[in-house]
Design a protein around this motif. Structure first.
Motif, short mmCIF file in Angstrom:
data_model
loop_
_atom_site.label_atom_id
_atom_site.label_comp_id
_atom_site.label_asym_id
_atom_site.label_seq_id
_atom_site.Cartn_x
_atom_site.Cartn_y
_atom_site.Cartn_z
N MET A 1 18.96 47.76 -4.23
CA MET A 1 18.79 48.12 -2.83
C MET A 1 18.33 49.57 -2.72
SD MET A 1 21.98 46.54 -0.66
CE MET A 1 21.27 47.08 0.87
N LEU A 2 17.62 49.83 -1.63
CA LEU A 2 17.17 51.19 -1.34
C LEU A 2 18.10 51.83 -0.33
CD1 LEU A 2 13.32 50.70 -0.98
CD2 LEU A 2 14.51 51.89 -2.83
N PHE A 3 18.29 53.13 -0.47
CA PHE A 3 19.14 53.90 0.43
C PHE A 3 18.46 55.21 0.79
CE2 PHE A 3 21.83 51.19 -2.05
CZ PHE A 3 22.77 50.73 -1.15
N MET A 4 18.55 55.58 2.07
CA MET A 4 18.15 56.91 2.49
C MET A 4 19.43 57.75 2.49
SD MET A 4 15.88 59.12 3.35
CE MET A 4 14.45 58.09 3.58
N VAL A 5 19.44 58.74 1.65
CA VAL A 5 20.59 59.64 1.57
C VAL A 5 20.25 60.89 2.35
CG1 VAL A 5 22.09 60.96 0.03
CG2 VAL A 5 21.22 58.71 -0.69
N ILE A 6 21.03 61.18 3.37
CA ILE A 6 20.82 62.38 4.17
C ILE A 6 21.91 63.36 3.78
CG2 ILE A 6 20.62 63.35 6.49
CD1 ILE A 6 20.04 60.39 7.40
N GLU A 7 21.47 64.44 3.18
CA GLU A 7 22.40 65.48 2.74
C GLU A 7 22.43 66.58 3.79
OE1 GLU A 7 21.17 66.93 -1.06
OE2 GLU A 7 21.52 65.01 -2.05
N MET B 1 16.83 56.68 -2.60
CA MET B 1 17.46 56.34 -3.87
C MET B 1 17.60 54.83 -3.98
SD MET B 1 20.22 59.42 -3.99
CE MET B 1 20.43 59.49 -5.74
N GLU B 2 17.73 54.37 -5.20
CA GLU B 2 17.86 52.94 -5.46
C GLU B 2 19.13 52.71 -6.27
OE1 GLU B 2 14.72 49.52 -6.66
OE2 GLU B 2 14.59 51.41 -7.75
N CYS B 3 19.87 51.67 -5.88
CA CYS B 3 21.15 51.42 -6.54
C CYS B 3 21.65 50.03 -6.19
CB CYS B 3 22.15 52.47 -6.07
SG CYS B 3 23.77 52.34 -6.81
N ASN B 4 22.34 49.38 -7.12
CA ASN B 4 22.94 48.08 -6.85
C ASN B 4 24.46 48.11 -6.85
OD1 ASN B 4 20.54 46.61 -6.50
ND2 ASN B 4 20.23 46.55 -8.70
N ALA B 5 25.06 49.24 -7.15
CA ALA B 5 26.52 49.36 -7.18
C ALA B 5 26.95 50.61 -6.40
CB ALA B 5 27.01 49.43 -8.62
N LEU B 6 27.57 50.40 -5.26
CA LEU B 6 27.93 51.54 -4.40
C LEU B 6 28.90 52.51 -5.08
CD1 LEU B 6 28.17 49.77 -0.95
CD2 LEU B 6 26.31 51.17 -1.86
N VAL C 1 22.50 55.53 3.92
CA VAL C 1 22.04 54.49 4.83
C VAL C 1 21.19 53.48 4.07
CG1 VAL C 1 20.74 54.04 6.95
CG2 VAL C 1 21.94 56.23 6.67
N PRO C 2 21.60 52.20 4.03
CA PRO C 2 20.74 51.19 3.41
C PRO C 2 19.46 51.04 4.22
CG PRO C 2 22.83 50.22 4.14
CD PRO C 2 22.82 51.64 4.56
N VAL C 3 18.32 50.92 3.54
CA VAL C 3 17.03 50.77 4.22
C VAL C 3 16.23 49.64 3.58
CG1 VAL C 3 16.90 53.16 5.04
CG2 VAL C 3 15.96 52.58 2.81
N VAL C 4 15.31 49.09 4.37
CA VAL C 4 14.42 48.02 3.92
C VAL C 4 12.99 48.52 4.09
CG1 VAL C 4 13.69 45.63 4.33
CG2 VAL C 4 16.10 46.29 4.65
N PRO C 5 12.15 48.37 3.07
CA PRO C 5 10.75 48.79 3.22
C PRO C 5 10.09 48.09 4.40
CG PRO C 5 11.25 48.32 0.92
CD PRO C 5 12.42 47.85 1.73
N SER C 6 9.18 48.79 5.06
CA SER C 6 8.50 48.26 6.24
C SER C 6 7.80 46.94 5.96
CB SER C 6 7.48 49.27 6.77
OG SER C 6 8.15 50.42 7.22
N LYS C 7 7.15 46.82 4.81
CA LYS C 7 6.44 45.58 4.47
C LYS C 7 7.40 44.39 4.46
CE LYS C 7 3.58 43.40 0.99
NZ LYS C 7 3.04 43.42 -0.34
#
Length: 90
Positions: free
Chosen positions: A1-7, A50-55, A74-80
C-alpha cells in the motif's frame, strides 16, 4: 500500500532532522520503502510518499523520529487506480 506521510516539524527543528539524517540515514526498517518527498519552503512540513504492507513498520520508524516530528500517515490510492474504480459507477 501507498501512504502519504505528512511530517510536522516540531519547533523549527529542521537542522536537527537533517543532521540526524546525515548521521544515521532514514532509519527505516526493511519493508518500509521511501518513494519520494517534498518539503515546504519554510521547513514546517515534509510530505513523503512511502510504500508498506505492515503498519507496525511505521511504528518502528516513527518511534525513532518522534522527538523532532509529529506524523500524519494517510493511505492513498494512485489516481489511475481511482479512475478504474470509479468509472464503472458513472
Amino acid at each position: 500500500m501507498l501512504f502519504m506521510v505528512i511530517e510536522h516539524i516540531k519547533n523549527g527543528k529542521a537542522k536537527e532532522i537533517y543532521r540526524r539524517l546525515q548521521e544515521k540515514g532514514r532509519m527505516m526498517p526493511k519493508g518500509l520503502n521511501y518513494v519520494d518527498s517534498w518539503v515546504e519552503p519554510n521547513f514546517d512540513r515534509c510530505f513523503q510518499l512511502m510504500e508498506c504492507n505492515a503498519l507496525r513498520l511505521f511504528q518502528q520508524w516513527v518511534a525513532q523520529w518522534q522527538d523532532l516530528v509529529e506524523f500524519e500517515i494517510v493511505p492513498v490510492v494512485p489516481s489511475k487506480e481511482t479512475v478504474e474504480t470509479i468509472t464503472p459507477m458513472l
